[in-house]
Write an enzyme that holds these catalytic residues in place. Structure first.
Site, PDB file in Angstrom:
ATOM      1  N   CYS A  60     -77.303  21.322  66.755  1.00 16.65           N
ATOM      2  CA  CYS A  60     -78.385  21.495  67.614  1.00 16.65           C
ATOM      3  C   CYS A  60     -79.549  20.920  66.893  1.00 16.65           C
ATOM      4  O   CYS A  60     -79.680  20.445  65.925  1.00 16.65           O
ATOM      5  CB  CYS A  60     -78.918  22.916  67.982  1.00 16.65           C
ATOM      6  SG  CYS A  60     -77.720  23.802  68.866  1.00 16.65           S
ATOM      7  N   LYS A  83     -72.962  15.047  66.771  1.00 16.62           N
ATOM      8  CA  LYS A  83     -72.598  14.358  65.442  1.00 16.62           C
ATOM      9  C   LYS A  83     -72.483  15.153  64.186  1.00 16.62           C
ATOM     10  O   LYS A  83     -71.734  14.553  63.539  1.00 16.62           O
ATOM     11  CB  LYS A  83     -73.961  13.552  65.225  1.00 16.62           C
ATOM     12  CG  LYS A  83     -74.202  12.579  64.194  1.00 16.62           C
ATOM     13  CD  LYS A  83     -72.745  11.329  64.429  1.00 16.62           C
ATOM     14  CE  LYS A  83     -72.682  10.683  63.030  1.00 16.62           C
ATOM     15  NZ  LYS A  83     -71.546   9.866  63.310  1.00 16.62           N
ATOM     16  N   GLU A 137     -56.752   7.714  62.539  1.00 15.93           N
ATOM     17  CA  GLU A 137     -58.392   7.466  63.001  1.00 15.93           C
ATOM     18  C   GLU A 137     -58.348   6.881  64.332  1.00 15.93           C
ATOM     19  O   GLU A 137     -59.259   6.979  65.043  1.00 15.93           O
ATOM     20  CB  GLU A 137     -58.901   6.616  61.791  1.00 15.93           C
ATOM     21  CG  GLU A 137     -60.358   6.280  62.072  1.00 15.93           C
ATOM     22  CD  GLU A 137     -61.214   7.230  62.218  1.00 15.93           C
ATOM     23  OE1 GLU A 137     -60.796   8.633  62.238  1.00 15.93           O
ATOM     24  OE2 GLU A 137     -62.421   7.069  62.876  1.00 15.93           O
ATOM     25  N   TRP A 154     -76.357  22.056  71.497  1.00 15.68           N
ATOM     26  CA  TRP A 154     -74.860  21.968  71.801  1.00 15.68           C
ATOM     27  C   TRP A 154     -74.513  23.385  71.766  1.00 15.68           C
ATOM     28  O   TRP A 154     -74.410  24.050  70.804  1.00 15.68           O
ATOM     29  CB  TRP A 154     -74.433  21.184  70.556  1.00 15.68           C
ATOM     30  CG  TRP A 154     -72.837  20.887  70.541  1.00 15.68           C
ATOM     31  CD1 TRP A 154     -72.045  19.916  71.356  1.00 15.68           C
ATOM     32  CD2 TRP A 154     -71.806  21.697  70.072  1.00 15.68           C
ATOM     33  NE1 TRP A 154     -70.860  20.077  71.191  1.00 15.68           N
ATOM     34  CE2 TRP A 154     -70.516  21.119  70.282  1.00 15.68           C
ATOM     35  CE3 TRP A 154     -71.737  22.915  68.896  1.00 15.68           C
ATOM     36  CZ2 TRP A 154     -69.353  21.770  69.907  1.00 15.68           C
ATOM     37  CZ3 TRP A 154     -70.550  23.353  68.955  1.00 15.68           C
ATOM     38  CH2 TRP A 154     -69.273  22.706  69.270  1.00 15.68           C
ATOM     39  N   HIS A 170     -37.878  11.307  64.468  1.00 10.66           N
ATOM     40  CA  HIS A 170     -37.587  12.793  64.562  1.00 10.66           C
ATOM     41  C   HIS A 170     -38.138  13.605  65.843  1.00 10.66           C
ATOM     42  O   HIS A 170     -38.741  14.546  65.581  1.00 10.66           O
ATOM     43  CB  HIS A 170     -38.078  13.357  63.329  1.00 10.66           C
ATOM     44  CG  HIS A 170     -37.562  12.593  61.948  1.00 10.66           C
ATOM     45  ND1 HIS A 170     -36.341  12.863  61.676  1.00 10.66           N
ATOM     46  CD2 HIS A 170     -37.983  11.857  61.129  1.00 10.66           C
ATOM     47  CE1 HIS A 170     -35.970  12.068  60.621  1.00 10.66           C
ATOM     48  NE2 HIS A 170     -37.065  11.468  60.058  1.00 10.66           N
ATOM     49  N   ASN A 210     -80.751  26.792  65.066  1.00 17.89           N
ATOM     50  CA  ASN A 210     -79.450  25.862  64.985  1.00 17.89           C
ATOM     51  C   ASN A 210     -78.776  26.771  64.137  1.00 17.89           C
ATOM     52  O   ASN A 210     -79.059  26.985  62.876  1.00 17.89           O
ATOM     53  CB  ASN A 210     -79.983  24.361  64.169  1.00 17.89           C
ATOM     54  CG  ASN A 210     -78.813  23.607  64.264  1.00 17.89           C
ATOM     55  OD1 ASN A 210     -77.827  23.884  64.642  1.00 17.89           O
ATOM     56  ND2 ASN A 210     -78.783  22.863  63.037  1.00 17.89           N
ATOM     57  N   GLY A 211     -77.628  26.902  64.498  1.00 19.12           N
ATOM     58  CA  GLY A 211     -76.497  27.592  63.505  1.00 19.12           C
ATOM     59  C   GLY A 211     -75.987  28.850  64.438  1.00 19.12           C
ATOM     60  O   GLY A 211     -76.039  28.754  65.718  1.00 19.12           O
ATOM     61  N   ARG A 232     -77.712  14.996  68.132  1.00 23.66           N
ATOM     62  CA  ARG A 232     -77.200  16.405  67.484  1.00 23.66           C
ATOM     63  C   ARG A 232     -76.654  17.404  68.400  1.00 23.66           C
ATOM     64  O   ARG A 232     -76.014  18.460  68.211  1.00 23.66           O
ATOM     65  CB  ARG A 232     -78.307  17.132  66.582  1.00 23.66           C
ATOM     66  CG  ARG A 232     -78.637  16.214  65.594  1.00 23.66           C
ATOM     67  CD  ARG A 232     -79.794  16.741  64.619  1.00 23.66           C
ATOM     68  NE  ARG A 232     -79.448  18.230  64.074  1.00 23.66           N
ATOM     69  CZ  ARG A 232     -79.058  18.499  63.011  1.00 23.66           C
ATOM     70  NH1 ARG A 232     -78.487  17.311  62.316  1.00 23.66           N
ATOM     71  NH2 ARG A 232     -78.335  19.496  62.472  1.00 23.66           N
ATOM     72  N   LYS A 272     -60.483   8.202  67.507  1.00 21.11           N
ATOM     73  CA  LYS A 272     -61.597   7.424  68.143  1.00 21.11           C
ATOM     74  C   LYS A 272     -61.311   7.209  69.612  1.00 21.11           C
ATOM     75  O   LYS A 272     -62.342   7.484  70.416  1.00 21.11           O
ATOM     76  CB  LYS A 272     -61.582   5.950  67.951  1.00 21.11           C
ATOM     77  CG  LYS A 272     -62.246   5.785  66.293  1.00 21.11           C
ATOM     78  CD  LYS A 272     -63.584   5.852  66.403  1.00 21.11           C
ATOM     79  CE  LYS A 272     -64.356   6.858  65.449  1.00 21.11           C
ATOM     80  NZ  LYS A 272     -64.124   7.971  64.554  1.00 21.11           N
ATOM     81  N   GLU A 279     -61.597  10.870  71.369  1.00 20.37           N
ATOM     82  CA  GLU A 279     -63.268  11.622  71.326  1.00 20.37           C
ATOM     83  C   GLU A 279     -64.026  10.801  72.227  1.00 20.37           C
ATOM     84  O   GLU A 279     -65.053  11.219  72.757  1.00 20.37           O
ATOM     85  CB  GLU A 279     -63.738  11.680  70.062  1.00 20.37           C
ATOM     86  CG  GLU A 279     -63.952  10.580  69.223  1.00 20.37           C
ATOM     87  CD  GLU A 279     -64.636  10.795  67.888  1.00 20.37           C
ATOM     88  OE1 GLU A 279     -65.417  11.747  67.859  1.00 20.37           O
ATOM     89  OE2 GLU A 279     -64.590   9.973  66.906  1.00 20.37           O
TER      90      GLU A 279
HETATM   91  C1  AGP Z   1     -65.744  11.226  63.982  1.00 19.70           C
HETATM   92  O1  AGP Z   1     -65.707  10.231  64.700  1.00 19.70           O
HETATM   93  C2  AGP Z   1     -66.363  12.455  64.596  1.00 19.70           C
HETATM   94  N1  AGP Z   1     -67.568  12.444  64.989  1.00 19.70           N
HETATM   95  C3  AGP Z   1     -66.153  13.769  63.761  1.00 19.70           C
HETATM   96  O2  AGP Z   1     -64.691  13.965  63.482  1.00 19.70           O
HETATM   97  C4  AGP Z   1     -66.506  13.781  62.180  1.00 19.70           C
HETATM   98  O3  AGP Z   1     -65.752  12.824  61.384  1.00 19.70           O
HETATM   99  C5  AGP Z   1     -66.518  14.921  61.566  1.00 19.70           C
HETATM  100  O4  AGP Z   1     -67.157  16.009  62.370  1.00 19.70           O
HETATM  101  C6  AGP Z   1     -67.047  15.128  60.260  1.00 19.70           C
HETATM  102  O5  AGP Z   1     -68.309  14.710  60.221  1.00 19.70           O
HETATM  103  P1  AGP Z   1     -68.990  14.582  58.756  1.00 19.70           P
HETATM  104  O6  AGP Z   1     -68.413  13.251  58.225  1.00 19.70           O
HETATM  105  O7  AGP Z   1     -70.388  14.496  58.960  1.00 19.70           O
HETATM  106  O8  AGP Z   1     -68.593  15.620  57.664  1.00 19.70           O
END
Ligand code: AGP
Length: 607
Positions: free
Chosen positions: A2, A602, A480, A74, A503, A100-101, A27, A484, A487
């Protein structure tokens, strides 16, 4: 997870808080709110949805003040809604809090408060905080807060205002980031630097357990026992325009295009006369000489960088290396010790699972260094040494430039460790560095194919599922690429080691399945080509990433993205770029907000 901001000073607090929330929207953005104090009264305005909705509400209400707190959320506990939005107040509406938390023991605390007559209005964990402060308040907010944090368990960054003490904001953090920013006759609290950069560059990074008493003319930092802590403000270096879009439609596209310059910047920071210089990082040969094994800890995209790092470190240093998910490592009772080097990788430096893994590793005696993109972050402050990635602020939720920056640091660190361990010669190291220096230009060549990649995305918009296949050092690239896509476009996508197809996963292949094959020049190319033929035989629809000049692929496959041929071990720095663009366009052509995908944030600062 957040975003929090607070303002106290002589200017209009509402507009400053609103602008700050907009810079923190990455955030979390499912609801937002603002609380102000004026003429002895607490006013709170909050709503579900983006900050633009809150702005519309505020324009109608015309509220103004010189002190206030704001929050963009969030959701963790309680669905996104106006009543679950922050700020939360105590039932007497004397105290307002933004949080936040996650308060882990909130249920038991809530039950106790309800027994004492408190009536809650939300489903959140956060709402217990103002009610607990109210319960312990006997004329001193600081004292009341110190009693509250003794019974809270979990992570929190808190901003607090009260009608009883209208000349200050009180702030505290435990495992969630919070900074205090110092202006002229005004001061701020914020979760992250972009929120306050327009006003000041002087910041204090709060440490866990410290309480900040923020007035308009002065700031006091107190330790857990209420004693004043001497602090020296730091000057923030990065500038706000870097965090702007610079003419790109989205932050993500801008950040994809920044990758060549980020890679060049890293090389200029850490390579002098073709030799690796880690002096500024605190990493010393003596720290590495005793190391017998390496464990990489990370989450999400950073974990994929760690998987590539495992290949590199083992290839060059000949030490055993593991790459572990933070969320798993912290609970698996790892067999590690003082001969273990932990490399924690994180763009934000605030990922709860990665931080928890690091703390577990330190508890077991391991040495910890980090690869991180945010100076002053929790991870950097909890590491023995760190490699800063110089990627600049990464605003888009989907990590792109931070990923290739992490990879670049892993290449350099693998060479550095191998030299310390005398496993490679200075000449061999210089040779790899010379290959690395060619990558930015190779990445630019791939970016020139953007229109072509956009067209391939358009042709595949109707596919309901994707498979990404790679081998060796590009197996993590397949993971990766799939991450992408899912998400950003919410299309199911799976990354797989191509050798695993036989397999089981090959049962998935039919004309309705799009299969992205990473088939660049490499010692494993022939194996990859066999996989491609197996997929064609089952009418799978292939998108191939191949090296320029590969006529064999050109004859066989219609949708090919050709990339420059580079040293195979360095190819992950290149093969990921078309996959980033492919995911970007599959999502943006569907009309999705690629910078703020649904359900995501983020920085995942909760478990
Ligand atoms: C990646 O596109 C995502 N946003 C997510 O997997 C991110 O890489 C992960 O949360 C780790 O974040 P960080 O690198 O800030 O630790």
């Amino acid at each position: 997870m957040c975003g929090i901001i607070g303002y106290i000073g002589e200017r209009e607090a509402v507009s400053i808080i609103l602008e700050g929330l907009k810079r923190l929207e990455y955030r979390g953005y499912d609801s937002a709110g603002i609380g102000i104090l004026k003429e002895g009264k607490l006013s709170i305005l909050k709503c579900k949805g983006r900050i633009s909705y809150l702005q519309t509400l505020l324009e109608k209400k015309q509220i103004s003040a010189r002190i206030g707190i704001g929050h963009t959320r969030w959701a963790t506990h309680g669905e996104p809604s106006s009543r679950n939005a922050h700020p939360h107040s105590d039932f007497s509406r004397h105290i307002a809090v933004v949080h936040n938390g996650i308060i882990e023991n909130y249920q038991e605390l809530r039950k106790q408060l309800e027994k004492e007559g408190v009536r809650f209005t939300s489903e959140t964990d956060s709402e217990i905080v103002p009610n607990l402060i109210k319960k312990f308040y006997e004329g001193d907010l600081r004292k009341a807060l110190r009693k509250v944090i003794k019974i809270l368990r979990g992570s929190y960054a808190l901003g607090i205002i009260s009608v009883d003490e209208p000349d200050k904001i009180i702030a505290i953090r435990n495992d969630s980031p919070l900074i205090i920013a110092l202006g002229k006759k005004e001061n701020f609290i914020a979760s992250d630097i972009p929120a306050i950069l327009a006003y000041t560059r002087k910041v204090i990074y709060l440490n866990n357990g410290e309480i900040a008493v923020v007035g308009k003319d002065d700031v006091e930092i107190l330790d857990k026992r209420g004693r004043k802590v001497a602090v020296s403000p730091e000057k923030v270096s990065f500038n706000i325009e870097l965090a702007q879009k610079k003419g790109f439609k989205d932050f993500m596209l801008k950040e994809i295009y920044e990758q060549p310059s980020v890679l060049s910047r890293i090389l200029s920071q850490y390579v002098k006369d073709n030799r690796i210089d880690f002096k500024t990082s605190g990493i010393s040969p003596s720290l590495l000489k005793s190391i017998k094994e390496v464990v990489i800890i990370a989450c999400g995209t950073a974990f994929h960088a760690g998987l590539v790092g495992r290949y590199l470190l083992e290839t060059f240093s000949r030490l055993p290396v593991w790459a572990e998910l933070g969320s798993e490592f912290r609970y698996r009772h790892p067999v590690i010790g003082k001969k273990t080097l932990v490399i924690a990788i994180s763009q934000s430096g605030e990922t709860a699972d990665t931080l928890a893994g690091v703390r577990e590793a330190k508890r077991r005696g391991a040495r910890v260094i980090s690869i991180c993109n945010v100076l002053g972050s929790s991870l950097i402050r909890e590491s023995e040494a760190y490699l800063y990635t110089y990627a600049g602020p990464e605003i888009s939720v989907a990590s792109t430039k931070a990923y290739t920056a992490q990879l670049t640091l892993l290449y350099l660190f693998s060479l550095y460790l191998a030299r310390v361990k005398e496993k490679i010669s200075a000449e061999q190291s210089k040779k790899v560095i010379s290959y690395l220096k060619k990558i930015p230009q190779a990445q630019r060549k791939v970016l020139e194919r953007e229109a072509e990649i956009k067209e391939i995305a358009r042709k595949h918009l109707h596919f309901g599922a994707f498979l990404y296949l790679g081998r060796g050092v590009n197996f993590p690239t397949a993971l990766e690429g799939a991450l992408k896509l899912k998400e950003l476009s919410y299309i199911p996508a799976e990354g797989y080691a191509a050798g695993e197809m036989k397999h089981g996963p090959i049962a998935l292949i039919d004309e309705y399945r799009a299969v992205v094959c990473i088939a660049n020049d490499s010692p494993l190319y022939e194996k990859m080509f066999s996989n491609i033929q197996e997929i064609i035989a089952r009418r799978g629809k292939i998108i191939a990433i191949a090296s320029e000049g590969n006529e064999q692929i050109k004859r066989l496959i219609k949708e090919v993205i050709f990339i420059p041929s580079v040293e195979p071990l360095l190819s992950p720095l290149l093969t990921v770029v078309p996959l980033q663009l492919l995911a970007y366009y599959l999502a943006s052509l569907k009309g999705y907000d690629v910078d703020k995908p649904r359900n995501l944030a983020k920085s995942v600062t909760v478990e």
